[in-house]
Design an enzyme around this catalytic site. Structure first.
Site, PDB file in Angstrom:
ATOM      1  N   LYS A  67       0.801  -1.219   0.000  1.00 35.56           N
ATOM      2  CA  LYS A  67       0.000   0.000   0.000  1.00 35.56           C
ATOM      3  C   LYS A  67       0.840   1.278   0.000  1.00 35.56           C
ATOM      4  O   LYS A  67       0.394   2.303  -0.504  1.00 35.56           O
ATOM      5  CB  LYS A  67      -0.958   0.005   1.200  1.00 35.56           C
ATOM      6  CG  LYS A  67      -2.074  -1.022   1.104  1.00 35.56           C
ATOM      7  CD  LYS A  67      -3.051  -0.877   2.256  1.00 35.56           C
ATOM      8  CE  LYS A  67      -4.198  -1.857   2.142  1.00 35.56           C
ATOM      9  NZ  LYS A  67      -5.216  -1.666   3.201  1.00 35.56           N
ATOM     10  N   ASN A  88      -4.849   2.093  -1.250  1.00 35.49           N
ATOM     11  CA  ASN A  88      -5.437   0.767  -1.422  1.00 35.49           C
ATOM     12  C   ASN A  88      -6.226   0.656  -2.724  1.00 35.49           C
ATOM     13  O   ASN A  88      -6.799  -0.388  -3.017  1.00 35.49           O
ATOM     14  CB  ASN A  88      -6.343   0.411  -0.230  1.00 35.49           C
ATOM     15  CG  ASN A  88      -7.703   1.087  -0.305  1.00 35.49           C
ATOM     16  OD1 ASN A  88      -7.815   2.241  -0.738  1.00 35.49           O
ATOM     17  ND2 ASN A  88      -8.743   0.394   0.113  1.00 35.49           N
ATOM     18  N   ALA A 127      -1.610   1.009  15.584  1.00 38.17           N
ATOM     19  CA  ALA A 127      -0.904   2.138  14.973  1.00 38.17           C
ATOM     20  C   ALA A 127      -0.376   1.789  13.587  1.00 38.17           C
ATOM     21  O   ALA A 127       0.528   2.451  13.086  1.00 38.17           O
ATOM     22  CB  ALA A 127       0.244   2.586  15.877  1.00 38.17           C
ATOM     23  N   ALA A 130      -4.125   0.268   8.920  1.00 36.94           N
ATOM     24  CA  ALA A 130      -5.573   0.321   9.154  1.00 36.94           C
ATOM     25  C   ALA A 130      -5.913   1.367  10.197  1.00 36.94           C
ATOM     26  O   ALA A 130      -6.902   2.110  10.065  1.00 36.94           O
ATOM     27  CB  ALA A 130      -6.089  -1.048   9.584  1.00 36.94           C
ATOM     28  N   ASN A 149      -1.493   1.808  21.668  1.00 41.57           N
ATOM     29  CA  ASN A 149      -0.698   0.824  20.929  1.00 41.57           C
ATOM     30  C   ASN A 149       0.367   0.235  21.836  1.00 41.57           C
ATOM     31  O   ASN A 149       0.948   0.926  22.677  1.00 41.57           O
ATOM     32  CB  ASN A 149      -0.036   1.475  19.711  1.00 41.57           C
ATOM     33  CG  ASN A 149       0.542   0.452  18.753  1.00 41.57           C
ATOM     34  OD1 ASN A 149      -0.192  -0.387  18.229  1.00 41.57           O
ATOM     35  ND2 ASN A 149       1.840   0.506  18.517  1.00 41.57           N
ATOM     36  N   GLY A 233     -16.315  -5.813  11.198  1.00 44.67           N
ATOM     37  CA  GLY A 233     -15.381  -5.422  10.140  1.00 44.67           C
ATOM     38  C   GLY A 233     -15.907  -5.629   8.737  1.00 44.67           C
ATOM     39  O   GLY A 233     -15.443  -4.976   7.794  1.00 44.67           O
TER      40      GLY A 233
END
Length: 272
Positions: A67, A88, A127, A130, A149, A233
């Site tokens: 990406k 993406n 972190a 996504a 995180n 999701g």
């Protein structure tokens, strides 16, 4: 049978994964478009982008770990993708390749089906790429975001780059301080017993998970048991695909219900 060579779309990924193929092709069939979506296994992102130009591929999804790597080979990068630092979606319009990030649009659209995040305190767990997309989407909606995180360096880096607060490790998350919590890590993906927020939820929270296999992750199951509003999701996945399909097809409105059905059927097959 196709009577002509269909318009080709595809996905750049290290290992071909059938989910995007099923979602996109179900949409193109429903819309009556002579488009076909194919997944490509890739180990050379530069050559993959050149193939888009050479073959005239109309649009290309991009998965990890490419990406960020593909960005230097594109003609234009959308502002949101620049800030997020990841592409993406590559849209080929008359030979000009523009990179987009529809992950943030998908996450925001999915969240808004349950709650308007404007003005609300949102905790984002993770972190990585996504998480950056999710945070950016929440900020665009006017939310107040704190990231948690396990790696302090990565957490602080994300927080500093997007102008939000770093709250520390996941153990520092206190449900009472937030209205929304979003798991943007891979914890729980194809791990039906793994819940990154085990025992840390409260019934007032809206709980979102970016993991989509299984559809009901351990996080979502626990949240529903507590009475929380939840966003699985799969909703983010289908909404980010919707934007890709609309980019590649020009103006057609992608059929969410048809796409969701194809997605859920393929997830069920993949889990057999």
């Amino acid at each position: 049978m196709h009577r002509s060579i269909p318009t080709l779309c595809g996905s750049i990924m290290a290992e071909p994964f059938s989910l995007s193929e099923k979602i996109h092709n179900a949409a193109y069939d429903h819309l009556g478009l002579d488009y076909r979506f194919v997944c490509f296994g890739v180990d050379d992102p530069k050559a993959a982008v050149q193939a888009i130009r050479t073959l005239g591929i109309r649009g290309m999804n991009v998965s990890m770990p490419y990406k960020t790597a593909v960005m230097q080979y594109l003609d234009n990068i959308d502002e949101a993708a620049q800030v997020i630092g990841a592409v993406n979606t590559i849209n080929n319009l008359d030979g000009v390749l523009t990179g987009y990030n529809t992950d943030y649009l998908g996450s925001l659209a999915a969240l808004r089906e349950v709650v308007d995040p404007a003005g609300k305190r949102v905790a984002v767990i993770g972190a990585g790429g996504a998480a950056r997309a999710v945070v950016y989407g929440c900020l665009q909606a006017g939310a107040q975001v704190t990231v948690f995180n396990r790696s302090p360096a990565r957490g602080r880096d994300l927080a500093a780059s997007l102008g939000i607060e770093y709250g520390g490790a996941i153990e520092n998350f206190q449900a009472a301080e937030f209205a929304i919590v979003i798991n943007a890590t891979s914890a729980g993906f194809r791990q039906p017993a793994v819940n990154p927020l085990e025992g840390r939820l409260a019934e007032h929270l809206v709980v979102m998970d970016v993991a989509f296999i299984p559809v009901q992750t351990a996080l979502i199951r626990q949240a529903r048991h507590l009475g929380c509003a939840t966003v699985p999701g799969t909703r983010m996945l289908v909404h980010q695909a919707r934007k890709q399909i609309e980019l590649y097809s020009g103006s057609a409105q992608a059929p969410l219900a048809v796409m969701e059905q194809a997605m859920l059927q393929e997830i069920e097959r993949l889990q057999l």
